[in-house]
Design a protein around this motif. Sequence first.
Motif, PDB file in Angstrom:
ATOM      1  N   LEU A  13       0.821  -1.144   0.038  1.00 21.64           N
ATOM      2  CA  LEU A  13      -0.115   0.103   0.165  1.00 21.64           C
ATOM      3  C   LEU A  13       0.936   1.373  -0.010  1.00 21.64           C
ATOM      4  O   LEU A  13       0.294   2.253  -0.699  1.00 21.64           O
ATOM      5  CB  LEU A  13      -0.872  -0.084   1.182  1.00 21.64           C
ATOM      6  CG  LEU A  13      -2.081  -1.114   1.317  1.00 21.64           C
ATOM      7  CD1 LEU A  13      -2.902  -0.914   2.455  1.00 21.64           C
ATOM      8  CD2 LEU A  13      -2.776  -0.919   0.098  1.00 21.64           C
ATOM      9  N   SER A  14       1.948   1.120   0.642  1.00 19.22           N
ATOM     10  CA  SER A  14       2.892   2.257   0.695  1.00 19.22           C
ATOM     11  C   SER A  14       3.705   2.637  -0.565  1.00 19.22           C
ATOM     12  O   SER A  14       3.797   3.515  -1.038  1.00 19.22           O
ATOM     13  CB  SER A  14       3.939   2.173   1.889  1.00 19.22           C
ATOM     14  OG  SER A  14       3.309   2.029   3.136  1.00 19.22           O
ATOM     15  N   THR A  16       2.301   1.823  -3.336  1.00 19.96           N
ATOM     16  CA  THR A  16       1.157   2.390  -4.071  1.00 19.96           C
ATOM     17  C   THR A  16       0.844   3.899  -4.124  1.00 19.96           C
ATOM     18  O   THR A  16       0.601   4.733  -5.022  1.00 19.96           O
ATOM     19  CB  THR A  16      -0.203   1.828  -4.024  1.00 19.96           C
ATOM     20  OG1 THR A  16      -0.127   0.198  -4.096  1.00 19.96           O
ATOM     21  CG2 THR A  16      -1.515   2.340  -4.917  1.00 19.96           C
ATOM     22  N   LEU A  17       0.906   4.305  -2.737  1.00 17.80           N
ATOM     23  CA  LEU A  17       0.716   5.642  -2.314  1.00 17.80           C
ATOM     24  C   LEU A  17       1.791   6.488  -2.954  1.00 17.80           C
ATOM     25  O   LEU A  17       1.748   7.716  -3.467  1.00 17.80           O
ATOM     26  CB  LEU A  17       0.844   5.818  -0.697  1.00 17.80           C
ATOM     27  CG  LEU A  17       1.107   7.371   0.042  1.00 17.80           C
ATOM     28  CD1 LEU A  17      -0.146   8.149  -0.542  1.00 17.80           C
ATOM     29  CD2 LEU A  17       0.993   7.258   1.455  1.00 17.80           C
ATOM     30  N   CYS A  54      -7.877   3.361  -6.558  1.00 16.58           N
ATOM     31  CA  CYS A  54      -6.860   2.823  -5.685  1.00 16.58           C
ATOM     32  C   CYS A  54      -7.100   1.222  -5.504  1.00 16.58           C
ATOM     33  O   CYS A  54      -6.149   0.631  -5.385  1.00 16.58           O
ATOM     34  CB  CYS A  54      -7.703   3.203  -4.192  1.00 16.58           C
ATOM     35  SG  CYS A  54      -7.066   4.973  -3.646  1.00 16.58           S
ATOM     36  N   VAL A  58      -3.849  -1.573  -5.888  1.00 22.08           N
ATOM     37  CA  VAL A  58      -3.666  -2.169  -4.785  1.00 22.08           C
ATOM     38  C   VAL A  58      -3.592  -3.603  -5.136  1.00 22.08           C
ATOM     39  O   VAL A  58      -2.911  -4.318  -4.727  1.00 22.08           O
ATOM     40  CB  VAL A  58      -4.398  -1.759  -3.617  1.00 22.08           C
ATOM     41  CG1 VAL A  58      -4.338  -2.768  -2.299  1.00 22.08           C
ATOM     42  CG2 VAL A  58      -4.043  -0.202  -3.222  1.00 22.08           C
ATOM     43  N   SER A 164      -6.945   9.674  -4.601  1.00 24.21           N
ATOM     44  CA  SER A 164      -6.497   8.555  -4.306  1.00 24.21           C
ATOM     45  C   SER A 164      -5.187   8.392  -3.057  1.00 24.21           C
ATOM     46  O   SER A 164      -5.178   7.507  -2.339  1.00 24.21           O
ATOM     47  CB  SER A 164      -6.002   7.765  -5.487  1.00 24.21           C
ATOM     48  OG  SER A 164      -7.131   7.605  -6.313  1.00 24.21           O
ATOM     49  N   SER A 165      -4.624   9.276  -3.279  1.00 25.30           N
ATOM     50  CA  SER A 165      -3.427   9.302  -2.366  1.00 25.30           C
ATOM     51  C   SER A 165      -3.753   9.761  -0.968  1.00 25.30           C
ATOM     52  O   SER A 165      -3.355   9.185   0.110  1.00 25.30           O
ATOM     53  CB  SER A 165      -2.358  10.666  -2.784  1.00 25.30           C
ATOM     54  OG  SER A 165      -1.701  10.318  -3.904  1.00 25.30           O
ATOM     55  N   LEU A 168      -5.505   6.552   0.733  1.00 27.25           N
ATOM     56  CA  LEU A 168      -4.384   5.335   0.881  1.00 27.25           C
ATOM     57  C   LEU A 168      -3.845   6.034   2.277  1.00 27.25           C
ATOM     58  O   LEU A 168      -3.495   5.075   3.220  1.00 27.25           O
ATOM     59  CB  LEU A 168      -3.472   5.209  -0.252  1.00 27.25           C
ATOM     60  CG  LEU A 168      -3.684   4.404  -1.354  1.00 27.25           C
ATOM     61  CD1 LEU A 168      -2.884   4.213  -2.269  1.00 27.25           C
ATOM     62  CD2 LEU A 168      -4.293   3.118  -0.767  1.00 27.25           C
ATOM     63  N   ILE A 171      -5.910   4.983   5.066  1.00 23.86           N
ATOM     64  CA  ILE A 171      -5.979   3.360   5.525  1.00 23.86           C
ATOM     65  C   ILE A 171      -4.851   2.664   5.615  1.00 23.86           C
ATOM     66  O   ILE A 171      -4.845   1.741   6.437  1.00 23.86           O
ATOM     67  CB  ILE A 171      -7.151   2.657   4.427  1.00 23.86           C
ATOM     68  CG1 ILE A 171      -6.054   2.715   3.104  1.00 23.86           C
ATOM     69  CG2 ILE A 171      -8.140   3.319   4.171  1.00 23.86           C
ATOM     70  CD1 ILE A 171      -6.809   1.899   1.889  1.00 23.86           C
ATOM     71  N   ILE A 172      -3.780   3.145   5.145  1.00 24.06           N
ATOM     72  CA  ILE A 172      -2.297   2.496   5.313  1.00 24.06           C
ATOM     73  C   ILE A 172      -2.158   2.030   7.023  1.00 24.06           C
ATOM     74  O   ILE A 172      -1.691   1.137   7.230  1.00 24.06           O
ATOM     75  CB  ILE A 172      -1.296   3.309   4.810  1.00 24.06           C
ATOM     76  CG1 ILE A 172      -1.172   3.252   3.375  1.00 24.06           C
ATOM     77  CG2 ILE A 172       0.110   3.005   5.481  1.00 24.06           C
ATOM     78  CD1 ILE A 172      -0.072   4.216   2.593  1.00 24.06           C
TER      79      ILE A 172
END
Length: 282
Positions: A13-14, A16-17, A54, A58, A164-165, A168, A171-172
């Motif tokens: 996830l990180s 993706t961010l 997202c 992900v 989207s950033s 994330l 929720i990360i």
Amino acid sequence: NKWLSVRLGFPNLSLTLVHFAITWLGLYLCQALGAFSPKSLQPAQVMPLALSFCGFVVFTNLSLQSNTIGTYQLAKAMTTPVIVVIQSVAYGKTFPLRIKLTLVPITLGVFLNSYYDVKFNVLGIAFATLGVLVTSLYQVWVGAKQHELQVNSMQLLYYQAPMSSAMLLFIIPFFEPVFGEGGIFGPWTLSAVIMVLLSGIIAFMVNLSIYWIIGNTSPVTYNMFGHFKFCITLLGGCLLFKDPLSVNQGLGILCTLFGILAYTHFKLSEQESSKSKLVQRP
């Protein structure tokens, strides 16, 4: 991305961010240089796209993390049949029989490769399936939203990426560590940080190259590059990660590639036919 996950243990996830953030910064630079003009959009109009954006990134990254490169790459090919089903059922769109028939070798090839993959695992297939479903929804919605809001892909992505950033970023902490070992702000080496930033730049360049290739050549050239990337990715998986490849998996890959080439050929022929009819009208 696979290298960062397997060799460095960088959280999905990180990563993706980081990709979303760099994509937005890249688009901001593009609009500042006059590559495109942003269009004012309401957050509510972009929210469903940002959520699906997202989801598809992900889940495809989780699929990449859990599966071999070959299974990951071929699973993505299932996006085309799923899009055809969604557009047929939800939007009442019809497709010629020859287009529908090309989906048979694509689906059969993906099944053969996945079934005979020695690293087959239920979790990986679940992530791949979710990735295909969300990606298909996203691509259908992108087309619909572009038409509805009268924007191009870059204008839409310019609003999606920061939204989207933010999602994330929220929720990360519930799924991954933020600080300390294995967290995005953990004690990473300089080489690891450089590799992560480089993967983000590559993610942005992939998006940008789509417009450059189509704008300066043609859709045919772009699709040929896509098929070339498909083969190079499979080869890279075998060379970098020593992914074993059985004869049955090889047949599955060839079967899927044949279906993709046939689908592309028929779709491009269809587009050329439509253009010819428009030109011939008085």
